[in-house]
Design a protein around this motif. Structure first.
Motif, PDB file in Angstrom:
ATOM      1  N   PHE A 158       0.834  -1.205   0.000  1.00 42.99           N
ATOM      2  CA  PHE A 158       0.000   0.000   0.000  1.00 42.99           C
ATOM      3  C   PHE A 158       0.867   1.254   0.000  1.00 42.99           C
ATOM      4  O   PHE A 158       0.611   2.203  -0.744  1.00 42.99           O
ATOM      5  CB  PHE A 158      -0.924   0.017   1.214  1.00 42.99           C
ATOM      6  N   ASN A 159       1.892   1.287   0.847  1.00 41.15           N
ATOM      7  CA  ASN A 159       2.762   2.456   0.921  1.00 41.15           C
ATOM      8  C   ASN A 159       3.389   2.772  -0.434  1.00 41.15           C
ATOM      9  O   ASN A 159       3.507   3.942  -0.826  1.00 41.15           O
ATOM     10  CB  ASN A 159       3.862   2.244   1.962  1.00 41.15           C
ATOM     11  N   LYS A 160       3.806   1.745  -1.149  1.00 42.87           N
ATOM     12  CA  LYS A 160       4.423   1.937  -2.456  1.00 42.87           C
ATOM     13  C   LYS A 160       3.422   2.504  -3.449  1.00 42.87           C
ATOM     14  O   LYS A 160       3.710   3.473  -4.164  1.00 42.87           O
ATOM     15  CB  LYS A 160       4.987   0.608  -2.969  1.00 42.87           C
ATOM     16  N   LYS A 161       2.213   1.921  -3.486  1.00 43.06           N
ATOM     17  CA  LYS A 161       1.191   2.365  -4.423  1.00 43.06           C
ATOM     18  C   LYS A 161       0.714   3.783  -4.101  1.00 43.06           C
ATOM     19  O   LYS A 161       0.704   4.669  -4.964  1.00 43.06           O
ATOM     20  CB  LYS A 161      -0.001   1.393  -4.397  1.00 43.06           C
ATOM     21  N   ALA A 162       0.333   4.002  -2.841  1.00 38.80           N
ATOM     22  CA  ALA A 162      -0.189   5.311  -2.448  1.00 38.80           C
ATOM     23  C   ALA A 162       0.895   6.380  -2.501  1.00 38.80           C
ATOM     24  O   ALA A 162       0.630   7.522  -2.891  1.00 38.80           O
ATOM     25  CB  ALA A 162      -0.784   5.236  -1.041  1.00 38.80           C
ATOM     26  N   GLY A 163       2.113   6.010  -2.112  1.00 43.32           N
ATOM     27  CA  GLY A 163       3.209   6.971  -2.135  1.00 43.32           C
ATOM     28  C   GLY A 163       3.513   7.447  -3.542  1.00 43.32           C
ATOM     29  O   GLY A 163       3.794   8.638  -3.757  1.00 43.32           O
ATOM     30  N   HIS A 164       3.445   6.542  -4.511  1.00 44.49           N
ATOM     31  CA  HIS A 164       3.687   6.924  -5.903  1.00 44.49           C
ATOM     32  C   HIS A 164       2.605   7.881  -6.400  1.00 44.49           C
ATOM     33  O   HIS A 164       2.914   8.888  -7.056  1.00 44.49           O
ATOM     34  CB  HIS A 164       3.717   5.678  -6.792  1.00 44.49           C
ATOM     35  N   ILE A 165       1.346   7.596  -6.071  1.00 42.85           N
ATOM     36  CA  ILE A 165       0.248   8.469  -6.490  1.00 42.85           C
ATOM     37  C   ILE A 165       0.395   9.843  -5.856  1.00 42.85           C
ATOM     38  O   ILE A 165       0.233  10.874  -6.524  1.00 42.85           O
ATOM     39  CB  ILE A 165      -1.112   7.850  -6.107  1.00 42.85           C
ATOM     40  N   LEU A 166       0.714   9.870  -4.555  1.00 44.52           N
ATOM     41  CA  LEU A 166       0.873  11.145  -3.862  1.00 44.52           C
ATOM     42  C   LEU A 166       2.027  11.951  -4.452  1.00 44.52           C
ATOM     43  O   LEU A 166       1.910  13.165  -4.666  1.00 44.52           O
ATOM     44  CB  LEU A 166       1.111  10.922  -2.366  1.00 44.52           C
ATOM     45  N   PHE A 167       3.146  11.282  -4.731  1.00 40.10           N
ATOM     46  CA  PHE A 167       4.305  11.977  -5.285  1.00 40.10           C
ATOM     47  C   PHE A 167       3.958  12.614  -6.623  1.00 40.10           C
ATOM     48  O   PHE A 167       4.343  13.763  -6.902  1.00 40.10           O
ATOM     49  CB  PHE A 167       5.469  11.005  -5.457  1.00 40.10           C
ATOM     50  N   GLU A 168       3.219  11.889  -7.481  1.00 41.83           N
ATOM     51  CA  GLU A 168       2.798  12.443  -8.768  1.00 41.83           C
ATOM     52  C   GLU A 168       1.832  13.602  -8.575  1.00 41.83           C
ATOM     53  O   GLU A 168       1.903  14.606  -9.286  1.00 41.83           O
ATOM     54  CB  GLU A 168       2.158  11.347  -9.628  1.00 41.83           C
TER      55      GLU A 168
END
Length: 220
Positions: A158-168
């Protein structure tokens, strides 16, 4: 845009009055992400909640002229007896979003599987954090508020998926992050401030803010 004009906030602890802000004036403009350094226990969460409109100042005026997020990890808008699916559709109507899209997006990001259809009041703190984070990402905001003290998730996928979306998302949005560690602010912030003794000292760079923050030993 968020603007504080002569804002004061304090609490009575039972023994003394703890001052969070003392006639503070500052402004967060779109496109100028702000990192705020403050030791633990100095009122970081209170400051973020005032930015979001969740807490009122004792004195002064706070102006908001942008779409401002609820703080990352905030669960106050959830109805515990409703499932994540029902909460999604309820919140979609509040924000004038497509309920089907909001539900599908959160199901995909959360990865809660069958728990998504169970009451959020039965969730662990980690599951609640995942759901709250997914909602934050599903809604479009001009300014995102992130408080390092909010509940965190330990789910690596989850951290990887959500973190990527947030960073974008933050490439085009503005962010306000409050933290007691300068390293937390380095990736996202154009300017910085230090919350110290009820005063918010604004700086053009993080390096300038760190110089004041590190000048005296900070409490843990």
């Amino acid at each position: 845009m968020i603007e504080f004009r002569n804002v004061s906030k304090s609490f009575w602890t039972g023994e003394r009055r703890k001052v969070i802000l003392d006639r503070a004036s500052f402004r967060v403009d779109l496109g100028n992400s702000l990192g705020i350094l403050a030791p633990n226990g100095t009122g970081k969460t209170t400051l973020v909640n005032m930015m979001a409109g969740l807490e009122k100042p004792d004195e002064g005026e706070i102006t908001r002229k942008s779409r401002i997020s609820f703080p990352l990890g905030f669960m106050g808008g959830m109805v515990p007896r409703l499932s994540a699916m029902e909460n999604c559709r309820f919140i979609a109507r509040i924000y004038d979003k497509d309920p089907d899209y909001l539900e599908a997006f959160c199901r995909w990001v959360c990865g809660l599987e069958e728990y998504f259809d169970m009451p959020v009041g039965t969730y662990s703190s980690g599951m609640q954090a995942r759901f709250s984070f997914a909602l934050l990402l599903a809604l479009d905001f001009d300014i995102y508020l992130i408080d390092e003290g909010m509940p965190a998730t330990t789910d690596a996928e989850f951290n990887k998926k959500a973190g990527h979306i947030l960073f974008e998302r933050l490439k085009t949005a503005t962010v306000v992050i409050v933290s007691h560690q300068a390293s937390t602010l380095e990736k996202f912030c154009n300017s910085a401030a230090v919350l110290k003794n009820g005063q918010l000292h604004m700086f053009d760079t993080l390096e300038e803010a760190k110089a004041l923050y590190d000048y005296e030993p900070q409490s843990a």
